[in-house]
Design an enzyme around this catalytic site. Structure first.
Site, short mmCIF file in Angstrom:
data_model
loop_
_atom_site.label_atom_id
_atom_site.label_comp_id
_atom_site.label_asym_id
_atom_site.label_seq_id
_atom_site.Cartn_x
_atom_site.Cartn_y
_atom_site.Cartn_z
N SER A 126 -89.36 -0.90 -11.62
CA SER A 126 -88.05 -0.32 -11.93
C SER A 126 -86.96 -1.33 -11.64
CB SER A 126 -87.85 0.91 -11.05
OG SER A 126 -86.50 1.33 -11.08
N TYR A 150 -88.00 4.40 -2.25
CA TYR A 150 -88.59 4.35 -3.59
C TYR A 150 -88.59 2.90 -4.10
CZ TYR A 150 -88.76 4.67 -8.70
OH TYR A 150 -89.07 4.47 -10.03
N LYS A 154 -91.77 0.13 -4.86
CA LYS A 154 -92.02 -0.62 -6.10
C LYS A 154 -92.11 -2.12 -5.80
CE LYS A 154 -92.12 2.73 -9.09
NZ LYS A 154 -93.36 3.07 -9.79
#
Ligand code: NAD
Ligand code: UD1
Length: 339
Positions: A126, A150, A154
């Site tokens: 992302s 989050y 990643k």
């Protein structure tokens, strides 16, 4: 024989659209999903688009025995790994769930692939890995400084997969950093249906348009942008889906590690999205400008040149089509797959 591609999280928003693109390109998607954020009825819709439903297995990507069985029984040529959790706010309140699902899940999958000698892997990363940067457009060489669990999850997976590829040159790994995926398949049969109140702009706007919500709260009108509202690089989910097919084709040609932005290279403000959605839907979207949302950056958009040079891929669809396709899906399915 169509090559079988294991699609983890293939029942979700981006995964389901990628199944369509894979089938169109002559691949046979095999979905593994635990349905923690999706609905099994997506497969009936996919059958209507593709002609037959993709095969699917209900299960968890952290279940090593299940993965070993799948790799032993199916002639899997490569894996696209979408399965994971994706809410920034939830990752702050429950970080362990994010490290377990996103990091541990990816490690279990990579280990099962290694054991089965399947070396082609495309990973959903992302643009959130870049964190706050004021250098625009954002190139892949930009420093990684995610600001929440989050984003950290990643970045950790990216690092682990890069190290894995360096350890064994047979690996063909593509890390795809998506900017803001929106829109829906042009049929209106599949799309995004967040549970509860949407966090992201486009689903919120479409729920206002269809009458499920009263008005949009615009998070900040005093940013240093042309109209004061936040600017993002929205990318149509079918363009993203086609990007995955291009990444598979690239991996067939060449081993190694590729890290690529998938975005349009164009920024659109919140108010420009509202106007585009009004044009697409013929409805007026009520909104109110409120305070900034903690953690938001003023502007971010991709430099997509490396994806174009490496994959020959470029986003084809603009903001008007993104809104028109979101609206078709939203109007026909106001309650998602329950509709
Ligand atoms: P989504 O929630 O719609 O899809 C994820 C799918 O994975 C769901 O079907 C869910 O049920 C499944 N899943 C989750 N954990 C699982 C597990 N442990 N085992 C098996 N299945 C599991 O999300 P999406 O928008 O399609 O995103 C797909 C991927 O792309 C995610 O990894 C996400 O972090 C990443 N991503 C998404 C966005 C975005 O804005 N949508 C942006 C950048 C990156
Ligand atoms: C968010 C996530 C990011 C994730 C991305 C996926 C945060 C802080 N970041 O990014 O990690 O990769 O989604 O698409 O959650 N907006 C409003 N009103 C709303 C919702 C959004 O004005 O109700 C504005 C935001 O302030 C922003 C723009 O719309 O300027 C886009 O927001 P959103 O869709 O949430 O995406 P990101 O903030 O880019």
């Amino acid at each position: 024989m169509s090559p079988t591609i294991l699609v983890t999280g293939g029942a979700g928003f981006i995964g389901s659209h990628t199944c369509v693109a894979l089938a169109a390109a002559g691949y046979a998607p095999l979905v593994l999903d635990n349905f923690c954020n999706s609905d099994v009825r997506v497969f009936e819709r996919l059958a209507r688009i593709i002609g037959s439903a993709p095969r699917f297995v209900e299960g968890d990507v952290r279940d090593r025995a299940l993965l070993d069985r799948l790799f032993a029984e199916q002639p899997i040529a490569g894996v696209i790994h979408f399965a994971g959790l994706k809410s920034v706010g939830e990752s702050v309140s429950d970080p362990l769930a994010y490290y377990d699902n996103n990091v541990h899940g990816s490690l279990v999958l990579a280990a099962a692939m290694e054991a089965a000698s399947v070396h082609t892997l495309i990973f959903s990363s992302s643009a959130t890995v870049y964190g706050a940067t004021d250098r625009l457009p954002i190139g892949e060489g930009e420093a990684l400084q995610p600001t929440n669990p989050y984003g950290h999850s990643k970045q950790m997976v990216e690092q682990a997969l890069a190290d894995l590829q360096r350890s064994d040159p047979r690996w063909r790994i593509t890390l795809l950093r998506y900017f803001n995926p929106v829109g829906a398949h042009e049929s209106g049969l599949i799309g995004e249906h967040p549970h509860g109140k949407p966090n992201n702009l486009m689903p919120y706007v479409s729920q206002v348009a269809v009458g499920l919500r009263d008005k949009l709260a615009v998070h900040g009108g005093d940013y240093p942008t042309p109209d004061g509202t936040g600017v993002r690089d929205y990318v149509h989910v079918m363009d993203l889906a086609e990007g995955h097919v291009a990444a598979l084709r690239h991996a067939e040609r060449q081993a190694g590690l590729a890290t690529l932005n998938l975005g349009t290279g164009r920024g659109t403000s919140v108010l420009e999205v509202v106007k585009a959605f009004e044009r697409a839907s013929g409805r007026s979207i009520a909104y109110e400008i409120g305070p900034r949302r903690t953690g938001d950056v003023p502007s971010n958009w991709a430099d997509p040149a490396l994806a174009q040079a490496t994959l020959g891929w470029r986003a084809q669809r603009g903001i008007d089509q993104m809104c028109a396709d979101s609206w078709r899906w939203q109007q026909a399915n106001p309650r998602g797959y329950e509709s």
